[in-house]
Design a protein around this motif. Structure first.
Motif, PDB file in Angstrom:
ATOM      1  N   PRO A   1       0.816  -1.196   0.022  1.00  0.00           N
ATOM      2  CA  PRO A   1       0.151  -0.026  -0.003  1.00  0.00           C
ATOM      3  C   PRO A   1       0.913   1.331  -0.041  1.00  0.00           C
ATOM      4  O   PRO A   1       0.284   2.343  -0.407  1.00  0.00           O
ATOM      5  CB  PRO A   1      -0.637   0.032   1.266  1.00  0.00           C
ATOM      6  N   VAL A   2       2.007   1.525   0.413  1.00  0.00           N
ATOM      7  CA  VAL A   2       2.792   2.555   0.486  1.00  0.00           C
ATOM      8  C   VAL A   2       3.207   2.950  -1.122  1.00  0.00           C
ATOM      9  O   VAL A   2       3.608   3.862  -1.174  1.00  0.00           O
ATOM     10  CB  VAL A   2       4.076   2.500   1.450  1.00  0.00           C
TER      11      VAL A   2
ATOM     12  N   TRP B   1      11.499   7.816  -1.617  1.00  0.00           N
ATOM     13  CA  TRP B   1      10.098   7.384  -1.893  1.00  0.00           C
ATOM     14  C   TRP B   1       9.027   8.622  -1.321  1.00  0.00           C
ATOM     15  O   TRP B   1       9.308   8.593  -0.145  1.00  0.00           O
ATOM     16  CB  TRP B   1       9.741   6.117  -1.902  1.00  0.00           C
ATOM     17  N   VAL B   2       8.108   8.899  -1.986  1.00  0.00           N
ATOM     18  CA  VAL B   2       7.170   9.703  -1.432  1.00  0.00           C
ATOM     19  C   VAL B   2       5.915   8.945  -1.106  1.00  0.00           C
ATOM     20  O   VAL B   2       5.292   8.652  -2.131  1.00  0.00           O
ATOM     21  CB  VAL B   2       6.831  11.147  -2.358  1.00  0.00           C
ATOM     22  N   VAL B   3       5.431   9.035   0.039  1.00  0.00           N
ATOM     23  CA  VAL B   3       4.206   8.387   0.346  1.00  0.00           C
ATOM     24  C   VAL B   3       3.124   9.663   0.481  1.00  0.00           C
ATOM     25  O   VAL B   3       3.108  10.262   1.442  1.00  0.00           O
ATOM     26  CB  VAL B   3       4.197   7.573   1.616  1.00  0.00           C
ATOM     27  N   ALA B   4       2.214   9.508  -0.085  1.00  0.00           N
ATOM     28  CA  ALA B   4       1.043  10.535  -0.357  1.00  0.00           C
ATOM     29  C   ALA B   4      -0.271   9.825  -0.668  1.00  0.00           C
ATOM     30  O   ALA B   4      -0.308   8.973  -1.134  1.00  0.00           O
ATOM     31  CB  ALA B   4       1.374  11.478  -1.585  1.00  0.00           C
TER      32      ALA B   4
ATOM     33  N   ARG C   1      -5.649   0.458  -1.350  1.00  0.00           N
ATOM     34  CA  ARG C   1      -6.155   0.319  -0.152  1.00  0.00           C
ATOM     35  C   ARG C   1      -5.268   0.284   0.808  1.00  0.00           C
ATOM     36  O   ARG C   1      -3.993  -0.346   0.718  1.00  0.00           O
ATOM     37  CB  ARG C   1      -7.230  -0.990  -0.149  1.00  0.00           C
ATOM     38  N   THR C   2      -5.441   0.723   2.132  1.00  0.00           N
ATOM     39  CA  THR C   2      -4.278   0.482   3.154  1.00  0.00           C
ATOM     40  C   THR C   2      -4.392  -0.894   3.626  1.00  0.00           C
ATOM     41  O   THR C   2      -4.981  -1.844   3.244  1.00  0.00           O
ATOM     42  CB  THR C   2      -4.957   1.331   4.293  1.00  0.00           C
TER      43      THR C   2
ATOM     44  N   ALA D   1       8.116  -2.978  -0.879  1.00  0.00           N
ATOM     45  CA  ALA D   1       7.671  -2.869  -2.520  1.00  0.00           C
ATOM     46  C   ALA D   1       6.203  -4.136  -2.319  1.00  0.00           C
ATOM     47  O   ALA D   1       5.396  -3.886  -2.988  1.00  0.00           O
ATOM     48  CB  ALA D   1       8.590  -3.399  -3.325  1.00  0.00           C
ATOM     49  N   LEU D   2       6.343  -4.781  -1.258  1.00  0.00           N
ATOM     50  CA  LEU D   2       5.321  -5.976  -1.457  1.00  0.00           C
ATOM     51  C   LEU D   2       4.590  -6.270  -0.042  1.00  0.00           C
ATOM     52  O   LEU D   2       5.301  -6.221   0.996  1.00  0.00           O
ATOM     53  CB  LEU D   2       6.070  -7.164  -1.976  1.00  0.00           C
ATOM     54  N   LEU D   3       3.279  -6.681  -0.035  1.00  0.00           N
ATOM     55  CA  LEU D   3       2.790  -7.123   1.057  1.00  0.00           C
ATOM     56  C   LEU D   3       2.180  -8.521   0.614  1.00  0.00           C
ATOM     57  O   LEU D   3       1.818  -8.732  -0.438  1.00  0.00           O
ATOM     58  CB  LEU D   3       1.466  -6.185   1.263  1.00  0.00           C
TER      59      LEU D   3
END
Length: 238
Positions: A147-148, A161-164, A186-187, A229-231
């Protein structure tokens, strides 16, 4: 419902196949080792592979002893590769979006999905159906973009990396080999909550990162140590 079969776009397909052929993406370096580490014993198992692509995971599962594997993918190009590369009669393929697959209740031992769930708009609905397909004690093992990453696809700066827009769930439009590739953000909380609401029990959650040794060999992997990068998730039907 928003759907896209981007893997049948000629430009995308060509670029993606070059990525896999040169082993320069995350599949071999990070995602597949992490996914396979979460798999249960598949000897004698009835398996469904959602987003099976060229069938590499389906073939590996039968080599590991699965009784049968149904590979599902919307891409005619990817399934043509899968059928050409698969000789084992225990593997069969269907051209379908995962959302359209219908199976009998309690008919499957394992559902796997490699880097496909971030293309699904109604993830909660799909997870309910997956839970119904699984026999008691059956498992779902899946990987997806973290999700990030999906929050603000492609945003980076000299500082990292920018999380927005993390809390703003929904469709995301990005460029990857072709214009306007559609994914759904989605979070992490929403993903886990949807698993639980479907009646599944979360048994593992992973955010794999490359080792320092891997980064020395491939400097481009450093960003994946800076942010995941991965969940990956593993969940079971009680």
């Amino acid at each position: 419902m928003v759907r896209q079969n981007v893997y049948d776009d000629e430009g995308f397909f060509t670029g993606y196949q070059q990525l896999r052929a040169t082993r320069s993406g995350l599949n071999e370096a990070l995602e597949q080792p992490a996914l396979r580490a979460l798999l249960p014993d598949v000897v004698g198992a009835r398996v469904v592979d959602l987003g099976c692509g060229d069938g590499s995971l389906a073939r590996a599962l039968t080599e590991a002893g699965a009784a049968s594997v149904l590979g599902v993918d919307p891409s005619a190009r990817m399934l043509a590769l899968a059928r050409a590369r698969t000789e084992d009669p225990r593997v069969r393929y269907e051209q379908l979006f995962a959302e359209d697959l219908r199976l009998p209740d309690a008919s499957v031992d394992l559902v796997v999905s490699s880097l496909a769930l971030h293309y699904i708009q109604d993830l909660a609905g799909l997870l309910v159906r997956i839970a119904s397909w699984l026999r008691p004690g059956g498992s779902l093992v899946a990987s997806m973009e973290h999700p990030v990453v999906t929050a603000a696809p492609g945003r980076s700066s000299e500082d990292g990396w920018v999380v927005a827009d993390y809390a703003e769930e929904g469709v995301r439009h990005t460029r990857w080999y072709t214009d306007d590739v559609i994914k759904f953000h989605r979070t992490t909380g929403t993903v886990v909550g949807a698993l639980l609401q479907a009646g599944l029990v979360l048994t593992a959650l992973d955010e794999p990162a490359p080792t320092p040794a891997a980064v020395k060999e491939r400097v481009d992997l450093q960003v994946h140590r800076d942010r995941p990068a991965l969940l990956l998730v593993r969940a079971e039907r009680p």
